[in-house]
Every structure is written in structure tokens, then in C-alpha cells.
Design an enzyme around this catalytic site. Structure first.
Site, PDB file in Angstrom:
ATOM      1  N   ASN A 166      -8.549 146.364   2.622  1.00 21.99           N
ATOM      2  CA  ASN A 166      -9.534 145.606   1.860  1.00 21.99           C
ATOM      3  C   ASN A 166     -10.700 145.239   2.778  1.00 21.99           C
ATOM      4  OD1 ASN A 166     -10.975 143.340   0.683  1.00 21.99           O
ATOM      5  ND2 ASN A 166      -9.320 143.200  -0.803  1.00 21.99           N
ATOM      6  N   HIS A 200     -14.386 141.368   3.338  1.00 19.04           N
ATOM      7  CA  HIS A 200     -14.955 140.393   4.267  1.00 19.04           C
ATOM      8  C   HIS A 200     -15.955 140.984   5.249  1.00 19.04           C
ATOM      9  CE1 HIS A 200     -12.838 137.304   2.331  1.00 19.04           C
ATOM     10  NE2 HIS A 200     -11.654 137.825   2.600  1.00 19.04           N
ATOM     11  N   HIS A 215     -12.954 144.069  -4.004  1.00 18.44           N
ATOM     12  CA  HIS A 215     -12.897 143.214  -5.191  1.00 18.44           C
ATOM     13  C   HIS A 215     -14.331 142.887  -5.593  1.00 18.44           C
ATOM     14  CE1 HIS A 215     -11.166 139.273  -7.145  1.00 18.44           C
ATOM     15  NE2 HIS A 215     -11.915 139.984  -7.990  1.00 18.44           N
ATOM     16  N   ARG A 251     -16.262 140.774  -7.496  1.00 20.68           N
ATOM     17  CA  ARG A 251     -16.101 139.504  -8.216  1.00 20.68           C
ATOM     18  C   ARG A 251     -17.255 139.271  -9.182  1.00 20.68           C
ATOM     19  NH1 ARG A 251     -12.835 135.218  -6.889  1.00 20.68           N
ATOM     20  NH2 ARG A 251     -11.205 135.658  -5.351  1.00 20.68           N
ATOM     21  N   ARG A 308     -19.832 137.383  -4.759  1.00 20.38           N
ATOM     22  CA  ARG A 308     -19.909 136.607  -3.515  1.00 20.38           C
ATOM     23  C   ARG A 308     -19.863 137.473  -2.267  1.00 20.38           C
ATOM     24  NH1 ARG A 308     -14.396 133.116  -3.688  1.00 20.38           N
ATOM     25  NH2 ARG A 308     -15.301 132.600  -5.726  1.00 20.38           N
ATOM     26  N   HIS A 309     -19.298 138.665  -2.377  1.00 21.98           N
ATOM     27  CA  HIS A 309     -19.290 139.554  -1.202  1.00 21.98           C
ATOM     28  C   HIS A 309     -19.644 140.989  -1.601  1.00 21.98           C
ATOM     29  CE1 HIS A 309     -15.178 139.840  -2.724  1.00 21.98           C
ATOM     30  NE2 HIS A 309     -14.778 138.743  -2.116  1.00 21.98           N
ATOM     31  N   GLU A 321     -10.468 146.183  -7.253  1.00 24.70           N
ATOM     32  CA  GLU A 321      -9.898 144.959  -7.816  1.00 24.70           C
ATOM     33  C   GLU A 321     -10.933 144.345  -8.750  1.00 24.70           C
ATOM     34  OE1 GLU A 321      -8.531 142.179  -4.943  1.00 24.70           O
ATOM     35  OE2 GLU A 321      -7.183 143.587  -3.969  1.00 24.70           O
ATOM     36  N   THR A 369      -7.872 134.945  -4.153  1.00 19.91           N
ATOM     37  CA  THR A 369      -6.975 134.973  -5.305  1.00 19.91           C
ATOM     38  C   THR A 369      -5.762 134.092  -5.043  1.00 19.91           C
ATOM     39  OG1 THR A 369      -7.693 137.236  -5.746  1.00 19.91           O
ATOM     40  CG2 THR A 369      -5.712 136.486  -6.864  1.00 19.91           C
ATOM     41  N   GLU A 371       1.416 145.521  -8.275  1.00 21.27           N
ATOM     42  CA  GLU A 371       1.291 145.012  -6.907  1.00 21.27           C
ATOM     43  C   GLU A 371       1.806 143.587  -6.887  1.00 21.27           C
ATOM     44  OE1 GLU A 371      -2.085 144.013  -3.561  1.00 21.27           O
ATOM     45  OE2 GLU A 371      -2.054 145.981  -4.514  1.00 21.27           O
ATOM     46  N   HIS A 407      -1.354 140.615  -0.170  1.00 20.67           N
ATOM     47  CA  HIS A 407      -1.940 139.278  -0.112  1.00 20.67           C
ATOM     48  C   HIS A 407      -1.333 138.485   1.043  1.00 20.67           C
ATOM     49  CE1 HIS A 407      -4.677 136.285  -1.760  1.00 20.67           C
ATOM     50  NE2 HIS A 407      -3.793 135.381  -1.396  1.00 20.67           N
ATOM     51  N   ALA A 408      -2.210 138.129   1.978  1.00 15.98           N
ATOM     52  CA  ALA A 408      -1.877 137.299   3.142  1.00 15.98           C
ATOM     53  C   ALA A 408      -0.918 137.974   4.124  1.00 15.98           C
ATOM     54  CB  ALA A 408      -1.326 135.936   2.717  1.00 15.98           C
ATOM     55  N   HIS A 421      -7.887 140.590   5.094  1.00 21.96           N
ATOM     56  CA  HIS A 421      -8.373 139.521   5.966  1.00 21.96           C
ATOM     57  C   HIS A 421      -7.839 139.641   7.382  1.00 21.96           C
ATOM     58  CE1 HIS A 421      -8.678 135.359   7.571  1.00 21.96           C
ATOM     59  NE2 HIS A 421      -9.857 135.424   6.981  1.00 21.96           N
TER      60      HIS A 421
END
Length: 253
Positions: free
Chosen positions: A7, A10, A43, A45, A49-50, A70, A101, A151, A198-199, A221
Site C-alpha cells: 500500500n 502514505h 485507497h 478516499r 486526503r492522499h 481500495e 480504516t 481480506e 491492516h497494521a 504504513h
């Protein structure tokens, strides 16, 4: 072979901090590919935002590995996906005030609407995925609406791992991992592909990568954070190596 979807949201977050043209997410996608990524995830959004619309178009035109978009299950996003035709579109919940998310998509509460969204994406030739919590009713609902991929949200596992001092054998960590394991078994029994994300990071990824039948992990991330110090290509290479090593000794079915 387990696959890694990187992903790159960022990278765009850093760019948008200055509303400029660098760093370029497309360049990031190329570097991730050279580091061993099997796919790129972004993603788009609703608040932009990014990642921006132009990023998605350029990634589809340029990226030589699969693109996973996404997206919220809105008419706008479905239209963008059908026009762009990424290899996979993953429906996720989205809140304007969340930092990232915060949980899985509630399919049970909106089956009819999501079934229509899945059908529109599938008719456009796009593999359909849903991001859900490790809950059997949500998995069964995903099968009913026609999703090809589930997922599983690994955030609860990752948070327990961190809170328990990165102790992979802490009861709370094992309990969250067991939920993912059971969910993965149910997903596969219903004929869908078992992905997770995620994470996840360099410390907690291997127990998940070792789960029976898992096909793909989506990680962003942690990789972009490490890339600040090592470069993106190396950060991706290190993550992929951890995943492949774990998947080489999978759990028994």
C-alpha cells in the site's frame, strides 16, 4: 507462494502535505515492484486526503504488477473503478474523521446494496474483494453477495501484539490469531480467496503469513515508515523475505 501487496498511500500523504508533485506514488510503485512486491494497493478516499484520481489512472497505465483499488461502496467510486479497471477492487468502510480504516465492512447490514456494487464491478471484469472483521456472519454474507476475496482485518491482532510487548505467545495475541485462522478456514470452505491486512509490520507478520491457505497480505504504513531509513525497494524486500520464510513452513490444514 504467498504474495505481498504494498500500500503506497502514505507516499501520497507526504506529497499532499505540501500540495506538490513529489514524492510520486507511481515512482513508489516501481520501486516496490523492484523490491519484490506482487501488487500495489491504493485507497482513493472520498476526501482525497492522499491518493488522487490522477494517481489511480497513472498507476493503472504504468504499473506492471496487479493494482488493488481500495474504495468505499459509493456510486462515484464504482464509476471510477469501472472506468479504470484495476485488477482488484476492495470494498472498505470509510469515515471522514478516521485516521485510518478502523474496522471491517458491515456486509450483513447492507447486503442488497453491496450485492449490486459487487455485480457492477464483476461485470467490468474486476476481481471483487471485501475488507471484513474475522466474523463468520460477515464471511457468509460476503459469499452471498458474490465476493471473490475476503481480506481479514488484522488490526485487533496487531494491536494485541504491540500491547503485550510483542510477545507472539501471549494469550491475547494467540486468541486474535485464532480468530483469523478460523475466519480463513471459513473463507476457503465457501470458495473465496483468503487475504489479510491492516497494521501488519516486520515484527508481527510471520504468524499471519504462516496461516494455512493465506494468499496475500496487504501492508503499507510499516513498509513506507521503514523506507524513510532504508529506501522503499529494500523495505519491500525485507518484508517479502519475512513472509516467504514464514509461508515456507505453513501451519497444517
Amino acid at each position: 507462494m504467498i504474495e505481498l501487496g504494498v500500500n503506497i498511500d502514505h507516499i501520497a500523504t507526504v506529497r499532499q502535505a505540501r500540495r506538490t508533485y513529489e514524492p510520486d506514488p507511481v515512482w513508489g510503485a516501481v520501486e516496490a515492484h523492484l523490491g519484490g512486491a506482487d501488487g500495489i494497493t491504493v485507497h482513493l478516499r472520498e476526501d482525497r486526503r492522499h491518493i488522487q484520481d490522477a494517481d489511480v489512472r497513472r498507476l493503472k497505465e504504468t504499473t506492471q504488477i496487479k493494482l488493488n483499488l481500495e474504495m468505499a461502496a459509493t456510486d462515484e467510486m464504482v464509476g471510477i473503478a469501472c472506468a479504470t479497471r484495476p485488477e482488484m477492487a476492495m470494498l472498505v468502510p470509510e469515515g471522514r474523521h478516521e485516521v485510518t480504516t478502523e474496522g471491517g465492512l458491515d456486509i450483513v447490514g447492507q447486503e442488497a446494496r453491496l450485492k449490486d456494487v459487487i455485480a457492477r464491478l464483476r461485470d467490468a471484469g474486476i476481481t471483487t474483494s471485501v475488507f471484513i472483521d474475522a466474523e463468520i456472519p460477515q464471511i457468509e454474507a460476503a459469499a452471498r453477495i458474490g465476493a471473490s476475496v475476503c481480506e481479514i482485518h488484522t488490526g485487533p491482532y496487531a494491536h494485541a501484539f504491540y500491547e503485550k510487548g510483542r510477545d507472539a505467545e501471549a494469550p491475547a495475541v494467540l486468541a486474535e490469531l485464532q480468530k483469523i485462522r478460523v475466519a480463513g478456514r471459513a473463507i476457503r470452505q465457501l470458495g473465496m480467496r483468503f487475504n489479510a491486512g491492516h497494521a501488519l509490520n516486520y515484527y508481527n507478520v510471520q504468524p499471519v503469513a504462516r496461516l494455512a491457505g493465506i494468499r496475500e497480505l496487504h501492508i503499507g504504513h510499516a513498509i513506507v515508515s521503514r523506507a524513510v531509513f532504508t529506501g522503499l525497494r529494500e523495505a519491500v524486500r525485507e518484508m517479502k523475505a519475512l513472509m516467504v520464510a514464514a509461508a515456507a513452513n505453513p501451519e497444517a490444514e
